[in-house]
Design a protein around this motif. Sequence first.
Motif: not given
Length: 223
Positions: A107-114, A122-130, A151-160, A191-192
Amino acid sequence: MGSGIAERLASVRARVAEACVRAGRPVESVTLVAVSKLKPAALIREAYAAGQRDFGENYAQELRDKAAELADLEGLRWHAIGPLQTNKVKYVAKVAHAFHALERLEVARELSKRREGTTPLPCYVEVNVGGESTKSGLEPSALPEFLTQVRALPGLALVGLMSLPPPTDDEARALGYFQALRELAQHHGLPQLSMGTTHDFERAIHAGATHVRVGTAVFGERT
């Protein structure tokens, strides 16, 4: 009979502000995302008229349709907050202000391409904390490698990071999930924090949430 959205929004905003004061944080450090999934565009217009600008949608095609229908509303920001299939990425890439549920590299690669060559998404990575088997999201141990690859993919900004912890009435346990996410985000230089819903957003703010996703308290129960 009015929908009562303006009143409910005012009430939620007041609760956000109170939670910020209790946590010793400026009110503007928290963004209220009004979750409008399965709600008609007319109600989003009402919320917009009451000053709301950030709206969350779970389903990519619904997001696409509402974005087209409400294209006349200046400054409206769409947050894609649900899991995404690669064949639906095009809708999110085109209209989303942010994506809150990144958990798959394809999904990240496809988003990056587009998004390449435009403003990074801006993207938030979902974590299964439970550690719930029924929930989506990465295991905390899988985060380092995933973040490096994204982080190596263009077009995406990992923010939180984002999480939807298991529901619990145990105050300390609930707070523990949010604090675990905050510590993970800090460890990875993000940061987010997108965490907290109608039932627990005040607790999430106490633990450091920067974005709370509130649907029922703003729009009422879904049918």
